[in-house]
Each structure stands twice: as C-alpha cells, then as structure tokens.
Motif scaffolding. Structure first.
Motif, PDB file in Angstrom:
ATOM      1  N   PRO A  67       0.805  -1.225   0.000  1.00 16.35           N
ATOM      2  CA  PRO A  67       0.000   0.000   0.000  1.00 16.35           C
ATOM      3  C   PRO A  67       0.838   1.276   0.000  1.00 16.35           C
ATOM      4  CG  PRO A  67      -0.955  -1.587   1.486  1.00 16.35           C
ATOM      5  CD  PRO A  67       0.341  -2.177   1.042  1.00 16.35           C
ATOM      6  N   MET A  68       1.955   1.290   0.748  1.00 20.77           N
ATOM      7  CA  MET A  68       2.768   2.496   0.782  1.00 20.77           C
ATOM      8  C   MET A  68       3.386   2.793  -0.584  1.00 20.77           C
ATOM      9  SD  MET A  68       3.681   5.001   2.641  1.00 20.77           S
ATOM     10  CE  MET A  68       3.237   4.416   4.280  1.00 20.77           C
ATOM     11  N   GLN A  69       3.887   1.780  -1.272  1.00 18.76           N
ATOM     12  CA  GLN A  69       4.452   1.973  -2.603  1.00 18.76           C
ATOM     13  C   GLN A  69       3.366   2.410  -3.606  1.00 18.76           C
ATOM     14  OE1 GLN A  69       6.221  -1.839  -3.338  1.00 18.76           O
ATOM     15  NE2 GLN A  69       8.168  -1.296  -2.345  1.00 18.76           N
ATOM     16  N   LEU A  70       2.180   1.838  -3.463  1.00 16.81           N
ATOM     17  CA  LEU A  70       1.075   2.218  -4.369  1.00 16.81           C
ATOM     18  C   LEU A  70       0.681   3.676  -4.158  1.00 16.81           C
ATOM     19  CD1 LEU A  70      -0.723   0.955  -6.522  1.00 16.81           C
ATOM     20  CD2 LEU A  70      -2.370   0.389  -4.744  1.00 16.81           C
ATOM     21  N   LEU A  71       0.676   4.123  -2.888  1.00 15.26           N
ATOM     22  CA  LEU A  71       0.368   5.529  -2.624  1.00 15.26           C
ATOM     23  C   LEU A  71       1.475   6.436  -3.140  1.00 15.26           C
ATOM     24  CD1 LEU A  71      -1.145   5.417   0.993  1.00 15.26           C
ATOM     25  CD2 LEU A  71      -2.334   5.930  -1.155  1.00 15.26           C
ATOM     26  N   GLN A  72       2.739   5.976  -3.086  1.00  7.87           N
ATOM     27  CA  GLN A  72       3.835   6.783  -3.614  1.00  7.87           C
ATOM     28  C   GLN A  72       3.715   6.940  -5.134  1.00  7.87           C
ATOM     29  OE1 GLN A  72       6.290   8.418  -1.807  1.00  7.87           O
ATOM     30  NE2 GLN A  72       6.667   9.349  -3.821  1.00  7.87           N
ATOM     31  N   ILE A  73       3.310   5.880  -5.823  1.00  3.59           N
ATOM     32  CA  ILE A  73       3.091   5.978  -7.289  1.00  3.59           C
ATOM     33  C   ILE A  73       1.955   6.952  -7.581  1.00  3.59           C
ATOM     34  CG2 ILE A  73       2.331   4.679  -9.302  1.00  3.59           C
ATOM     35  CD1 ILE A  73       3.863   2.279  -8.176  1.00  3.59           C
ATOM     36  N   LEU A  74       0.874   6.884  -6.787  1.00  2.00           N
ATOM     37  CA  LEU A  74      -0.215   7.842  -6.965  1.00  2.00           C
ATOM     38  C   LEU A  74       0.265   9.264  -6.722  1.00  2.00           C
ATOM     39  CD1 LEU A  74      -3.190   8.547  -7.385  1.00  2.00           C
ATOM     40  CD2 LEU A  74      -3.589   8.011  -4.966  1.00  2.00           C
ATOM     41  N   ILE A  79       1.129  16.151 -12.469  1.00  2.00           N
ATOM     42  CA  ILE A  79       0.048  17.097 -12.785  1.00  2.00           C
ATOM     43  C   ILE A  79       0.303  18.443 -12.122  1.00  2.00           C
ATOM     44  CG2 ILE A  79      -2.423  17.525 -12.508  1.00  2.00           C
ATOM     45  CD1 ILE A  79      -2.846  14.501 -12.695  1.00  2.00           C
ATOM     46  N   ASP A  80       0.666  18.432 -10.876  1.00  2.00           N
ATOM     47  CA  ASP A  80       0.949  19.646 -10.111  1.00  2.00           C
ATOM     48  C   ASP A  80       2.295  19.461  -9.414  1.00  2.00           C
ATOM     49  OD1 ASP A  80       0.966  21.989  -8.755  1.00  2.00           O
ATOM     50  OD2 ASP A  80      -0.906  21.652  -7.664  1.00  2.00           O
ATOM     51  N   PRO A  81       3.342  20.185  -9.815  1.00  2.00           N
ATOM     52  CA  PRO A  81       4.686  19.967  -9.238  1.00  2.00           C
ATOM     53  C   PRO A  81       4.753  20.231  -7.743  1.00  2.00           C
ATOM     54  CG  PRO A  81       4.827  21.209 -11.291  1.00  2.00           C
ATOM     55  CD  PRO A  81       3.375  21.132 -10.939  1.00  2.00           C
ATOM     56  N   LYS A  82       3.796  20.908  -7.165  1.00  2.00           N
ATOM     57  CA  LYS A  82       3.838  21.160  -5.724  1.00  2.00           C
ATOM     58  C   LYS A  82       3.738  19.878  -4.907  1.00  2.00           C
ATOM     59  CE  LYS A  82       0.435  23.997  -5.532  1.00  2.00           C
ATOM     60  NZ  LYS A  82      -0.563  24.940  -4.971  1.00  2.00           N
ATOM     61  N   HIS A  83       3.241  18.799  -5.489  1.00  2.00           N
ATOM     62  CA  HIS A  83       3.050  17.538  -4.778  1.00  2.00           C
ATOM     63  C   HIS A  83       4.245  16.607  -4.941  1.00  2.00           C
ATOM     64  CE1 HIS A  83      -1.271  18.195  -3.860  1.00  2.00           C
ATOM     65  NE2 HIS A  83      -1.199  18.978  -4.931  1.00  2.00           N
ATOM     66  N   ALA A  84       5.346  17.082  -5.497  1.00  2.00           N
ATOM     67  CA  ALA A  84       6.527  16.233  -5.658  1.00  2.00           C
ATOM     68  C   ALA A  84       7.242  16.106  -4.312  1.00  2.00           C
ATOM     69  CB  ALA A  84       7.455  16.834  -6.719  1.00  2.00           C
ATOM     70  N   MET A  85       7.052  14.955  -3.639  1.00  2.00           N
ATOM     71  CA  MET A  85       7.675  14.718  -2.336  1.00  2.00           C
ATOM     72  C   MET A  85       7.591  13.234  -2.015  1.00  2.00           C
ATOM     73  SD  MET A  85       4.773  16.169   0.262  1.00  2.00           S
ATOM     74  CE  MET A  85       4.859  17.808  -0.467  1.00  2.00           C
ATOM     75  N   ASP A  86       8.277  12.872  -0.951  1.00  2.00           N
ATOM     76  CA  ASP A  86       8.221  11.506  -0.445  1.00  2.00           C
ATOM     77  C   ASP A  86       7.167  11.457   0.654  1.00  2.00           C
ATOM     78  OD1 ASP A  86       8.611   8.943   0.337  1.00  2.00           O
ATOM     79  OD2 ASP A  86      10.768   9.123   0.710  1.00  2.00           O
ATOM     80  N   ILE A  87       6.149  10.603   0.466  1.00  2.00           N
ATOM     81  CA  ILE A  87       5.026  10.584   1.411  1.00  2.00           C
ATOM     82  C   ILE A  87       5.457  10.056   2.780  1.00  2.00           C
ATOM     83  CG2 ILE A  87       3.351  10.329  -0.432  1.00  2.00           C
ATOM     84  CD1 ILE A  87       3.166   7.378   0.251  1.00  2.00           C
ATOM     85  N   GLU A 121       7.785  11.297   4.450  1.00  2.17           N
ATOM     86  CA  GLU A 121       8.259  12.437   5.215  1.00  2.17           C
ATOM     87  C   GLU A 121       7.129  13.268   5.803  1.00  2.17           C
ATOM     88  OE1 GLU A 121      10.748  14.618   2.663  1.00  2.17           O
ATOM     89  OE2 GLU A 121      12.303  13.055   2.500  1.00  2.17           O
ATOM     90  N   GLU A 122       5.883  12.928   5.572  1.00  2.00           N
ATOM     91  CA  GLU A 122       4.756  13.665   6.138  1.00  2.00           C
ATOM     92  C   GLU A 122       3.770  12.692   6.751  1.00  2.00           C
ATOM     93  OE1 GLU A 122       2.575  15.836   3.233  1.00  2.00           O
ATOM     94  OE2 GLU A 122       2.250  14.086   1.951  1.00  2.00           O
ATOM     95  N   LEU A 123       2.884  13.232   7.537  1.00  2.00           N
ATOM     96  CA  LEU A 123       1.910  12.410   8.228  1.00  2.00           C
ATOM     97  C   LEU A 123       0.867  11.872   7.237  1.00  2.00           C
ATOM     98  CD1 LEU A 123       1.343  14.617  11.388  1.00  2.00           C
ATOM     99  CD2 LEU A 123       2.769  12.564  11.190  1.00  2.00           C
ATOM    100  N   PRO A 124       0.309  10.686   7.511  1.00  2.00           N
ATOM    101  CA  PRO A 124      -0.715  10.133   6.607  1.00  2.00           C
ATOM    102  C   PRO A 124      -1.928  11.042   6.463  1.00  2.00           C
ATOM    103  CG  PRO A 124       0.116   8.435   8.084  1.00  2.00           C
ATOM    104  CD  PRO A 124       0.684   9.736   8.582  1.00  2.00           C
TER     105      PRO A 124
END
Length: 472
Positions: free
Chosen positions: A31-38, A45-53, A55-58
């Motif tokens: 699930p974590m890898q699938l969310l990272q691909i999403l 689509i929006d470069p502001k969302h380029a990050m490693d999930i 590093e932030e809270l779910p």
C-alpha cells in the motif's frame, strides 16, 4: 479489471514516469508503494506535490491528495455519499480505491495538467462581507478579480497563438538563419572593400556608381510616369470619342424633333403601353391566378395513391380519344365555308403570336434597361467615392433606345398591315357572311322539313317470317 491494470502499467512504463513494471510486479506492490506511485502521478500534474510521502503524516497526505482530486473534479465510483469509506481506502492504500484513481488520471493527463495550472491563477477567494467594509481589503479584492479576468484574456490569446501555426522554434531558426546570412553579407562587404581600396580613385568610382544607380531609379520612375500618362491620354481620347458620338446623336435628335414626330412617337408609346396593360398583363395575371388556384387545389387534396393515379390516367385516355373522334368528324365534314375562314384565322393567329412575342421581347428589354440603370447608378456611386471616371448614362442606354425605337416602328407597321388586310378582304368577308347566312337558312329549312315529315308519315306493319318491319 485486467484491462484497467494493463493500461496503468503501460502508461507508467512510458514517459515521463519511466517505470519498469509488469502486471505481476505492479499487482504485488504494498500500500505504501502504491500511494507513492499515486503521489508521483499527482506531482506530474501539479509539481507542488513532488515529495516523499514517508516524510509527512498520513493525514496530511490524504488531505493534500483529496484536495487536488477535488480540484480536478474526480468522482469516486460507487455511492458518492460514502466519502468516509473512500478516505479510509485511500489511507490504507486499497487497490479498489487507488487503481480507479490512477486509471482516471493517466487517461486525462494533459487535460488535468492544464486544469491544475489554471486553478492556481483562477482560484476565487471567499472574503466575508464584514471584511469587505474595509476600503483596503475591498480595493485588494477588486484588484484580485481584475487580475483573474486579465489572466483569462491573456491565456485565451496564448492558446490562439499556439493553435494558429506559429512556433517559437521555427521563429528562432529563422532568426538564426537571418543572422548567419547577415554575417556572410558583412564578410562579403569587407572583402569587397579590401579589394576596392587597392584600386586608385576608388572613391570617385564609387560616387559615379552611386550616381548611376540614382539615374537608373529616376529612369524607372520616368518610365512609370510615361506609362501612366499614356493611359490617361487613351482614356481622354475615349471620352472625346464618346462625347463626339453623343453630340452627333443629339444633333440628329434635334433635327428630327418636330412636333409631329414627337406626337407620333408619344402615340406609339401610349398604344404599346395600352396593349401591355389591357391585353398582355391581364392574360399573364389570369394565367398566374389559375396556376395558383390549381396548386392550392392540389395542396388541399389528400395524398393520391396508385388507384387514384390509374383513374386519372384512364380519364386522360378517354378525353384524348374523344378529342380524336371530334377531329375526325370535323375533317370528314369538310365544310367549304370553314375552309375559306381557316386561312384568315391562321393569319390572325400568326399576327397575334408575333404581337405577343414582340411584347415579351419589349418587356424583357425594359427589365434589362432597369437592371442596367441600377448597375449604372451603383457604378457611378462607387466611382464617385473612389474618384474614378464616371460612365455616362447615354453610353449605356443607347442600345436599348434603338431597340425600343425598332419595336415601336414594328408595332406601327403591324397595325398598318392589319388595316390593309381588313380593307383588301372586305368584299370576301361580305360574301362569306352571305354564304354563312344562306347555309344557316338552308339548315333550318331542312330540319323543319324532316320534323314535319316525321309527324305526318303513316307506318304500316307487314308480317313476314315472324319479323316486324316499319315501312314509311
């Protein structure tokens, strides 16, 4: 579902993601890898969302993804009101929730990128009404709305330029080619200067070459002026010829302009117009009325079937047979009085047909004249506005005037010929009238004799072989 999974894998293996998944490896992701691909797809689509999930809270990740999906107008499959289950499935990285999101995003990637870009600048700020009472906040809000509207305008112009066929790459290539050509020309000029510097009196030769170029340009200008003057001279000669012809026509008209000829011409025009009004136009109007009535009758009747058409064809055949029988009876009768009248009827019908044809030609000529006058007025107005040459009215109407004069003379000759025919055949017409009266009288006597004989005759019946015969 397999088609959906195959499409997701194919799109992720292409640009710009460049993944190396297959159906088995993608389906075995946690699930974590699938969310990272999403998240990577949303970052495209929006470069502001380029990050490693990681590093932030779910909760922050889900809130950020839901906000972007809501801005992109994504609608989860199933019951739209069940939002909590959708958020729970997104938190846990459930494949029934994440796979439809990936499939929807990858299908519309260019469109969604454009929507996300526009949303950054078209976001409307909801300012409470009590804060708008402040002048500074109110002015800032109005300025923000004006900037949003100006952005819409500039974006539309940018899209039009992109779709109009202009390419910045092509323009840059053209600019580079022109700069290279400019450098080559500069180098060529430098070489020519070096070659000329070694020649004695090169300055005087350059002055003479410059003067020669000036004289050639002046020669071309004078040649152009000469051609224009020739054209103006030709037009002036044409105007002179037309003026001479017009003067000649006016002199001839003035020579023939006596009261008798004018009255005769007016009488002819009155007779022609009277014929048009009293005979030709009423016939045409009546024919048009009959055709309109016929069409109205046809339109009011119900649709005809095959049986109705067959009945009409039978009636037409019966009417044709009756007409043929009447024609045969008339030919067998061969009355000599009718043979003598036929010649005059034929002549009268020929004259009437000629008269009608000439009247039609006259009407067509009048219509052409009216059209030519309208065209002349339009051209005159156009040339007056452009300052060009004005066409004379007599130049256009001269052929039509001659045609009208010919028609008037022809009608006059036709009336004179009719008068001569009536005068020359007056005796024959009188004799034909006497023959007709005599024929009518003899026919009446014969009918009276037959009627009287039928009333006074005595019949007797003779019995022969069982047959009854009446003998008068």
């Amino acid at each position: 579902m397999s088609e959906q999974l195959r499409f997701i894998v194919e799109q992720l293996n292409r640009e710009p993601f460049k993944k190396s998944f297959n159906l088995i490896t993608f389906d075995s992701l946690d699930p974590m890898q699938l969310l990272q691909i999403l998240n990577d797809v949303l970052a495209e689509i929006d470069p502001k969302h380029a990050m490693d999930i990681r590093e932030e809270l779910p909760e922050q990740t889900i809130r950020r993804m839901c906000a972007l999906l809501g801005m992109l107008k994504y609608k989860p499959p199933g019951n739209p009101s069940d939002v909590s289950s959708f958020r729970q499935g997104l938190v846990s990285g459930s494949t029934p929730v994440v796979h439809p999101i990936l499939h929807w995003l990858l299908q519309r990637l260019p469109e969604l990128k454009k929507r996300a870009y526009l949303a950054r600048f078209l976001f409307k700020l909801e300012v409470p009404a009590e804060f708008l009472q402040d002048d500074v906040i109110n002015d800032t809000s109005h300025q923000y709305e004006e900037l949003v509207e100006s952005f819409k305008t500039y974006h539309k112009e940018c899209e039009l330029l992109r779709t109009s066929g202009f390419s910045t790459a092509e323009i840059r290539r053209d600019i580079g080619a022109m700069e290279e050509e400019k450098d080559q020309l500069i180098k060529r000029v430098d070489r020519l200067k070096k070659r000329v510097d070694s020649v004695s009196n090169h300055q005087r030769m350059l002055d003479q070459a410059r003067q020669l170029r000036v004289e050639k340009e002046r020669e071309e200008s004078l040649t152009h002026q000469k051609q224009e003057q020739k054209n103006q001279l030709f037009q002036a000669e044409q105007r002179l010829q037309r003026a001479k012809q017009q003067l000649k026509d006016l002199r001839q008209a003035a020579a023939d302009a006596n009261p008798e000829s004018l009255m005769k011409r007016l009488e002819e025009e009155v007779k022609i117009n009277s014929y048009m009004v009293s005979e030709k136009l009423p016939k045409e109007l009546e024919a048009m009325r009959r055709s309109v009535q016929y069409l109205q009758k046809i339109s009011s009747e119900p649709a005809m079937g095959q049986a109705d058409l067959q009945e009409l064809e039978d009636k037409i055949k019966e009417a044709d047979s009756q007409i043929n029988q009447l024609i045969e009876k008339r030919m067998m009768r061969s009355d000599p009085m009718d043979d003598k009248l036929t010649l005059y009827r034929q002549q009268a019908s020929i004259i009437m047909r000629r008269k009608e044809s000439k009247a039609e030609e006259l009407q067509e000529a009048r219509e052409e004249l009216a059209s030519a006058e309208r065209d002349l007025r339009g051209r005159s107005q156009a040339q007056d506005s452009e300052g060009g040459e004005i066409i004379r009215t007599d130049e256009v109407l001269c052929p039509f005037k001659g045609y009208f004069n010919n028609c008037s003379r022809w009608f006059q000759k036709l009336r004179e010929k009719q008068k001569l025919v009536r005068e020359s055949h007056a005796a024959n017409m009188e004799q034909m009238k006497l023959w007709s009266d005599l024929h009518t009288l003899m026919e009446a006597k014969r009918q009276s004799f037959i009627q009287s004989q039928s009333q006074t005759s005595i019949g007797r019946v003779i019995q022969e072989g069982g047959e009854d015969r009446l003998v008068l």
